[in-house]
Every structure is written in C-alpha cells, then in structure tokens.
Scaffold this active site. Structure first.
Site, PDB file in Angstrom:
ATOM      1  N   CYS A  93      -8.472  -9.578   4.089  1.00 37.89           N
ATOM      2  CA  CYS A  93      -8.083  -8.203   4.417  1.00 37.89           C
ATOM      3  C   CYS A  93      -9.025  -7.535   5.395  1.00 37.89           C
ATOM      4  O   CYS A  93      -8.760  -6.416   5.853  1.00 37.89           O
ATOM      5  CB  CYS A  93      -7.977  -7.376   3.134  1.00 37.89           C
ATOM      6  SG  CYS A  93      -6.869  -8.141   1.934  1.00 37.89           S
TER       7      CYS A  93
ATOM      8  N   HIS B 115     -11.114   1.441   2.220  1.00 35.08           N
ATOM      9  CA  HIS B 115     -10.267   0.286   1.911  1.00 35.08           C
ATOM     10  C   HIS B 115      -9.254   0.683   0.844  1.00 35.08           C
ATOM     11  O   HIS B 115      -8.077   0.366   0.972  1.00 35.08           O
ATOM     12  CB  HIS B 115     -11.143  -0.875   1.450  1.00 35.08           C
ATOM     13  CG  HIS B 115     -10.425  -2.165   1.296  1.00 35.08           C
ATOM     14  ND1 HIS B 115      -9.719  -2.748   2.338  1.00 35.08           N
ATOM     15  CD2 HIS B 115     -10.268  -2.991   0.231  1.00 35.08           C
ATOM     16  CE1 HIS B 115      -9.175  -3.877   1.914  1.00 35.08           C
ATOM     17  NE2 HIS B 115      -9.489  -4.053   0.643  1.00 35.08           N
TER      18      HIS B 115
ATOM     19  N   GLU C 292     -16.131   0.957  -4.172  1.00 34.80           N
ATOM     20  CA  GLU C 292     -16.236   1.506  -2.819  1.00 34.80           C
ATOM     21  C   GLU C 292     -16.764   2.939  -2.841  1.00 34.80           C
ATOM     22  O   GLU C 292     -17.602   3.317  -2.012  1.00 34.80           O
ATOM     23  CB  GLU C 292     -14.886   1.451  -2.108  1.00 34.80           C
ATOM     24  CG  GLU C 292     -14.963   1.938  -0.667  1.00 34.80           C
ATOM     25  CD  GLU C 292     -13.690   1.744   0.126  1.00 34.80           C
ATOM     26  OE1 GLU C 292     -13.734   1.908   1.365  1.00 34.80           O
ATOM     27  OE2 GLU C 292     -12.637   1.440  -0.476  1.00 34.80           O
TER      28      GLU C 292
END
Length: 418
Positions: free
Chosen positions: A164, A304, A315
């Site tokens: 990704c 993300h 994150e």
C-alpha cells in the site's frame, strides 16, 4: 551537487468517487462515499460483499476494442489517469526531449484479474491454452510500460511495488530522479484493480476487510470505535513531476512543489503496523528532515487511516509523538473513508488530495463518524476533520502510506513560491 527543485504540473485520477480528477475532488470535499455492492463478480458467498468500485467505466470509450483486450483493468485505469495528467500539464510532446521524460508508476498487486481469468480456466486434461497476452497483461510494471509507449517517453521507466506504500514510493523515486538531474519530467502515480474473487477472498481470509454488508456507505469509519476493517477500492491517480526551471521555461501551470519524501520499515510483522508506530514515526521524521522542515510547518496530514482496529491507533500515536503540541493545531483526515483503500494507488491519490487541499484551502473530511462512537484511544483534542470539510490556509501538507511487509513512505508537498 546542488539538488534541483521539483514541482507538480499535471494531475489526473479515476476513482470510486469520480471518473475524472474534478469529479473526484468534488466528491471528496462533499463527503461522498464510493462504496456499494460488488458488481465485478458474484460476491454473495463472500464475507464482504461490497467495495469502492469505479463506476460506469467503459473501456471502449478510451481505447479501441482490440487495444483494450491487451490491457488488464489496472493498466486501463493507469492509462486513463495518465492521459488526464499529461493533458493537464500541457507538455508539448512533439517538441520535448523524450529521452529526458520518464515514467515511474506503481501497482501493489497488478493484473490479478487477468491471472484469475487465465488460471481458473485451466483444464488439466485439455492441457495449457493460455492467452499470449497473459503475462504482459498481468505483470505489475505494465502500467509504467504502456504509459511510456503511449507517449514515447524514453527516460527512467519502472514500477515500484511496496504494497500500500507503492505509489508514494513511486512519487519519491520520481522526485529523486528529477532533483538529481536524471530527468526533466516524470509521470508518476499508481493504479490498482484488485476487486476480484482472489483479491476479496484473500483479504477476507486475513480478516482485513470490513464485513458491514448492511451499510456499505458507512463501513469505512477511521478513528471510530466501531471500525472493523478497510473497504477495498480501485482506480488510479497520476502526477506529472517536473524540474522547476524546465517548467518555468515552458510557462507551465504549477500546482505545488515537492518538498521532501521519507521511507522506513517497521521490521515487525507480516501485516500489522508496529503498535507504538515506530516505523511511522521514523518515516515522518525522515520526510521532514529531507524537506528541511520542522513539524510546526505542517498544516495538514492525510493519514493512511484505513479503518482497521490496530492500524489507526498506531498511526495517531506516531503523529502525536512526532508533532507534540503542534498535533493539536493540525488538520488530520482519512479520505479512504470515501474512496476506499486503493492499495498500491492509495498514496498517489492521497498526495493529489494534499495538493488540491493546498490549492483550494480546504481539508476533505473523515466521514462516517457518529456521536457516541468515540474511541478513547484517540485524543479528543485532535482535529480529525470528522464528517465535514474544513476551510483553512494550507501551506504544507504531508501524506502517509504504510504497506504490508512494514513498508512506510511519506511525501511532503508545499505551496509553490518562486
């Protein structure tokens, strides 16, 4: 050696939100969900029966029938986005030095639909009868190759594959090639078309996808307590990166400047991000160092933010550690809540989002957050841009992408000042 400055002069996209860049951007700032029941195959027996598909795409409106048969769907998306971006850049193809224009274009998975069609039709008794285009359609570098052939670009040409993070890595590579003087311009980005039997089945087997089949439009809900997995998307986004003096000499429209890029590895787990966000912290710090910027200079972070139970908290922890008190002055949003997760094309789309956010002074939202669905893991002082776009001046934006295998990539874009 003095590094050259790199600017963005063209953009293009085909996404679950819109089949052009303006349609996509309009949908994103208005909180439009691209999710709905899967139509690419019969998903009635799958745990997940919905995705963010590109809508109303007719290949023969872009390619003649014979040509279209040579391309996997992911390559078709790549070519459509590239055509829009190159046209937007106003590159004078006939008078450019095509030896100095390259293509670095990503795919995290590549032609999985072609692989399925060929191998699922194999008959052991009859013996192998494969289409001669099987391998050229399937391999992940063919988007890059076909874009170069479409225009005759003979500069650096390859694909990046880092799950990704793939298209953010492509942008970082394009940025570095240009600032080192290896090319005048590079067409970069990514494409993906993995909403297929194997794609959905494989991610279902990992319990990675949301199974909220009763409400596809609200299934992607980053930072909400009830999040249960990501929603798969497809499509392509493309950028034309150009050396500044080359762009100025031809009077090009300049969207923004690429300020810096970072890469890192979690070195932790096959699919999960590090729970303390170690790789995420490192990649953002690397990008800031490359851009010669302080955290306080960032206005917006497109995260993300896939809507997974483990990924979102790690994150946010990384952001609060890297930005400190400034984290509470940031706008943070996950546009995957609308587009779904475009896998190898996600980073390119989200970098384009950052660029348009700078241009228009508006932050697209993180949709699908409901009152009472707050997760105590997320500090309520953070501005996660829930449900509605917010206007603000944005001078610098950062985009994060993290891939299976622990691959992390971040890119920083800033307002162009001559």
């Amino acid at each position: 050696m003095e590094l050259k400055r790199v600017v963005v002069t063209g953009l293009g996209a085909i996404t679950p939100i819109g089949n052009t860049l303006p349609e996509t951007w309009d949908g994103l700032i208005n909180g439009k969900s691209g999710a709905g029941p899967i139509t690419h195959f019969d998903a009635s027996k799958f745990k997940t029966q919905f995705a963010c598909e590109v809508k109303n795409f007719v290949p023969t409106q872009h390619f003649d029938r014979k040509e279209a048969r040579k391309y996997d769907l992911y390559t078709q998306y790549a070519l459509v986005a590239a055509k829009e971006a190159v046209s937007d850049s106003n590159l004078d193809i006939e008078n450019e030095n095509l030896d100095k224009i390259g293509v670095i274009f990503a795919a995290g998975i590549g032609g999985i639909r072609t692989f399925e069609e060929e191998t699922m039709g194999y008959d052991a008794e009859r013996g192998p009868r494969f289409n001669p285009f099987f391998i050229p359609k399937m391999i992940a570098d063919m988007g890059a190759g076909q874009i170069s052939m479409m225009y005759g670009f003979r500069g650096p040409n390859f694909a990046t594959v880092s799950a990704c993070a793939s298209s953010t890595n492509a942008i970082a590579d394009a940025f570095n090639y240009i600032r080192l003087g290896k090319a005048n311009a590079i067409v970069t980005g990514g494409a993906e078309a993995a909403i297929s039997i194997a794609g959905v089945g494989g991610f279902n087997a990992m319990n990675a996808l949301s199974t909220r089949n009763d409400s596809p439009e609200t299934a992607s809900r980053p930072f909400s307590a009830s999040r249960d997995g990501f929603v798969m998307g497809e499509g392509s986004a493309c950028l034309v990166l150009e050396e500044l003096e080359h762009a100025l000499a031809r009077g090009a429209k300049i969207y923004c400047e690429i300020a810096g890029a970072g890469m890192s590895a979690d070195a932790y787990h096959l699919t999960a991000t590090h729970p303390d966000g170690l790789g995420a912290k490192l990649v953002m710090r690397n990008a800031l160092e490359d851009a010669e910027m302080k955290p306080e200079q960032i206005d917006y972070v497109n995260v993300h933010g896939t809507s997974t139970p483990v990924g979102d908290p790690s994150e946010i922890k990384a952001i609060t550690d890297v930005f400190g008190e400034h984290a509470y002055k940031l706008n943070i949003s996950s546009t995957k809540s609308m587009s779904g997760h475009l896998l190898g094309a996600a980073g390119a789309l989200e970098t384009v989002v950052c660029i348009l956010a700078i241009r228009d002074g508006i932050v697209p939202p993180t949709i699908n957050h409901a009152d009472g669905d707050e997760d105590p893991e997320f500090d309520t002082r953070l501005n996660l841009t829930f449900n509605k776009a917010q206007k603000r001046e944005i001078n610098v934006a950062l985009s994060n992408t993290f891939g299976f295998g622990g691959h992390n990539a971040s890119v920083i874009v800033k307002k162009f000042v001559k």
